[in-house]
Design an enzyme around this catalytic site. Structure first.
Site, PDB file in Angstrom:
ATOM      1  N   SER A 153       0.902  -1.139  -0.072  1.00 42.25           N
ATOM      2  CA  SER A 153      -0.094  -0.114  -0.252  1.00 42.25           C
ATOM      3  C   SER A 153       0.995   1.099   0.213  1.00 42.25           C
ATOM      4  O   SER A 153       2.130   1.398   0.392  1.00 42.25           O
ATOM      5  CB  SER A 153      -1.049  -0.112   1.297  1.00 42.25           C
ATOM      6  OG  SER A 153      -1.603   1.227   1.292  1.00 42.25           O
TER       7      SER A 153
ATOM      8  N   TYR B  71       4.023   0.007  -3.766  1.00 41.96           N
ATOM      9  CA  TYR B  71       3.931  -0.998  -4.627  1.00 41.96           C
ATOM     10  C   TYR B  71       4.925  -1.422  -5.160  1.00 41.96           C
ATOM     11  O   TYR B  71       5.154  -2.720  -5.451  1.00 41.96           O
ATOM     12  CB  TYR B  71       2.900  -0.552  -5.750  1.00 41.96           C
ATOM     13  CG  TYR B  71       1.612  -0.082  -5.162  1.00 41.96           C
ATOM     14  CD1 TYR B  71       0.724  -0.559  -4.156  1.00 41.96           C
ATOM     15  CD2 TYR B  71       0.672   1.107  -5.787  1.00 41.96           C
ATOM     16  CE1 TYR B  71      -0.285  -0.202  -3.691  1.00 41.96           C
ATOM     17  CE2 TYR B  71      -0.271   1.633  -5.209  1.00 41.96           C
ATOM     18  CZ  TYR B  71      -0.947   0.782  -4.165  1.00 41.96           C
ATOM     19  OH  TYR B  71      -1.957   1.477  -3.544  1.00 41.96           O
TER      20      TYR B  71
ATOM     21  N   HIS C  74      -5.318   0.927 -12.007  1.00 41.31           N
ATOM     22  CA  HIS C  74      -4.910  -0.434 -12.470  1.00 41.31           C
ATOM     23  C   HIS C  74      -4.049  -0.393 -13.487  1.00 41.31           C
ATOM     24  O   HIS C  74      -2.960  -1.398 -13.379  1.00 41.31           O
ATOM     25  CB  HIS C  74      -6.278  -1.009 -13.141  1.00 41.31           C
ATOM     26  CG  HIS C  74      -7.612  -1.469 -12.208  1.00 41.31           C
ATOM     27  ND1 HIS C  74      -8.717  -1.802 -12.696  1.00 41.31           N
ATOM     28  CD2 HIS C  74      -7.562  -1.269 -10.980  1.00 41.31           C
ATOM     29  CE1 HIS C  74      -9.033  -2.401 -11.611  1.00 41.31           C
ATOM     30  NE2 HIS C  74      -8.719  -1.810 -10.536  1.00 41.31           N
TER      31      HIS C  74
ATOM     32  N   LYS D 287     -11.582  -6.014 -12.190  1.00 37.53           N
ATOM     33  CA  LYS D 287     -12.484  -5.618 -13.219  1.00 37.53           C
ATOM     34  C   LYS D 287     -13.134  -4.102 -12.689  1.00 37.53           C
ATOM     35  O   LYS D 287     -13.073  -4.062 -11.429  1.00 37.53           O
ATOM     36  CB  LYS D 287     -13.682  -6.609 -13.549  1.00 37.53           C
ATOM     37  CG  LYS D 287     -14.544  -7.139 -12.398  1.00 37.53           C
ATOM     38  CD  LYS D 287     -15.540  -5.818 -11.856  1.00 37.53           C
ATOM     39  CE  LYS D 287     -15.939  -6.162 -10.638  1.00 37.53           C
ATOM     40  NZ  LYS D 287     -16.579  -4.618  -9.893  1.00 37.53           N
TER      41      LYS D 287
ATOM     42  N   ARG E   5     -16.083   6.479  -3.888  1.00 35.65           N
ATOM     43  CA  ARG E   5     -14.916   6.503  -5.000  1.00 35.65           C
ATOM     44  C   ARG E   5     -16.004   6.364  -6.142  1.00 35.65           C
ATOM     45  O   ARG E   5     -15.323   6.691  -7.262  1.00 35.65           O
ATOM     46  CB  ARG E   5     -14.164   5.238  -4.779  1.00 35.65           C
ATOM     47  CG  ARG E   5     -14.721   3.874  -4.931  1.00 35.65           C
ATOM     48  CD  ARG E   5     -13.708   2.744  -4.880  1.00 35.65           C
ATOM     49  NE  ARG E   5     -14.475   1.561  -5.055  1.00 35.65           N
ATOM     50  CZ  ARG E   5     -14.939   0.980  -5.974  1.00 35.65           C
ATOM     51  NH1 ARG E   5     -14.723   1.371  -7.074  1.00 35.65           N
ATOM     52  NH2 ARG E   5     -15.493  -0.345  -5.941  1.00 35.65           N
TER      53      ARG E   5
ATOM     54  N   ASP F 207     -17.890  -0.310 -12.580  1.00 35.65           N
ATOM     55  CA  ASP F 207     -17.905  -0.915 -11.471  1.00 35.65           C
ATOM     56  C   ASP F 207     -18.943  -1.909 -11.503  1.00 35.65           C
ATOM     57  O   ASP F 207     -18.760  -3.082 -11.029  1.00 35.65           O
ATOM     58  CB  ASP F 207     -17.998  -0.051 -10.257  1.00 35.65           C
ATOM     59  CG  ASP F 207     -17.434  -0.550  -8.838  1.00 35.65           C
ATOM     60  OD1 ASP F 207     -18.413  -1.130  -8.263  1.00 35.65           O
ATOM     61  OD2 ASP F 207     -16.371  -0.587  -8.711  1.00 35.65           O
TER      62      ASP F 207
END
Length: 354
Positions: free
Chosen positions: A62, A84, A105, A123, A191, A204
């Site tokens: 994180s 990361y 992503h 996804k 979000r 989403d």
């Protein structure tokens, strides 16, 4: 909520719909997993892996070291990283699961690919098709496995659907319907309402009905969409009609404004399949005749832990030396992102930085 479907009393009970061929997730070869972005979906994923598979979560990363450590302590993960980059460079990690908001992503998956790690990306795969194409090209160049974490594709009831479609039991398929709507309070901190995080209903929630229709119908010949924006300018609701060259239609809806049934159906000239809500999770399937008679029904072996099936598929593919999954091919992931780009264009929605 799921409903208890009636037991079929006639002599054909349980003899029409095929049994799923889905392998047990626990039997998949064990890999060492690193988790990027320890949020809600990452917690669901790790819990499913630890309960239902032999997979090992060995590291979490994180931007907030404290958050990584808290997640690691919660799930007994050995290593916690405050970046990361540190996680993807860890030689003990075989595969990285990217669980960040859509806006992250591309960058995070690319980091993992360039470090030589296999990658499972939540996804919707990326913000747009351009990013998806670049990730696919990079994965192929580096020789690593890459897959969109469209968990629905790997569930037992979807294998039942695949077999029914391949058998021709439904006759000629003419109509596919699917919806996914959740009622979200208009909170700018959520979000899903944040343009900078690539929020909105489509990426989403809408990804589920669009991906389902793509699986059933194949490539679309046309896509038509109308929609309504949310108060922050992201897509709040979209209704989409897709067609194929053979004339089949998909009627799809997604919304942040109301809780919808989240069901799906596939209607053909001989019969139809009805998938209970939520169709995208472990669900029951009904085979219904032309006179609305119930012919057969499938009840899933478990209704929890469904995220474990996608991890097991990735582990099987990687152990076999494969770089993608036939159940969620990269070419189809790219086509779906192109469809979502087109819908957003029709709705007048763009994300910062695109």
């Amino acid at each position: 909520m799921t409903q208890d479907w009636p037991v079929i009393a006639d002599e054909a009970a349980g003899t029409v719909l095929p049994a799923p061929r889905t392998p047990s997730p626990r039997e998949a070869p064990a890999l060492n997993w690193g988790v990027v972005a320890p949020g809600w979906i990452a917690a669901q994923f790790v819990e499913a892996l630890q309960k239902y598979t032999a997979q090992k979560v060995v590291a979490v990363g994180s931007r907030d070291a404290g958050r990584a450590r808290a997640f690691a302590d919660r799930f007994a993960v050995p290593k916690a990283y405050g970046s990361y980059a540190e996680l993807v460079e860890d030689g003990d990690v075989d595969i990285v699961y990217v669980a960040s908001p859509h806006s992250g992503h591309f960058e995070q998956a690319m980091q993992a690919i360039e470090a030589g790690r296999h990658v499972l990306v939540e996804k919707a795969f990326t913000r747009n098709a351009r990013e998806a194409e670049q990730l696919i090209e990079a994965a192929r160049k580096c020789g690593v496995f890459l897959m969109e974490a469209m968990w629905t594709r790997f569930l037992p009831h979807i294998d039942v659907v695949r077999q029914v479609l391949a058998s021709g039991l439904l006759g000629e398929v003419h109509t596919v319907t699917a919806d996914h709507g959740q009622q979200m309070d208009p909170d700018p901190a959520n979000r899903l309402f944040a343009p900078e995080l690539a929020g909105g209903a489509l990426l989403d929630l809408g990804i589920y009905p669009v991906s389902f229709a793509s699986m059933v119908l194949g490539p679309f010949a046309s896509v038509t969409a109308v929609g309504t924006k949310a108060f922050t300018g992201v897509d709040g609701q979209a209704s989409i009609v897709v067609t194929t060259g053979a004339g089949a239609h998909g009627v799809l809806n997604t919304t942040l404004f109301a809780r919808t049934p989240t069901t799906a159906s596939i209607s053909g000239t001989h019969a139809r399949l009805e998938i209970e809500g939520p169709f995208y999770g472990p669900a029951g399937v009904r085979l219904v005749g032309r006179d609305n008679e119930l012919i057969d029904a499938f009840v899933p072996p478990q209704r929890v832990g469904g995220l474990c099936y996608q991890a097991a598929e990735a582990a099987r593919c990687i152990s076999a030396g494969r770089l993608e999954s036939d159940l969620m091919p990269l070419a189809e992931t790219l086509r779906i992102m192109q469809v979502l780009d087109g819908v957003r264009h029709d709705l007048g929605v763009a994300f910062p930085g695109e």
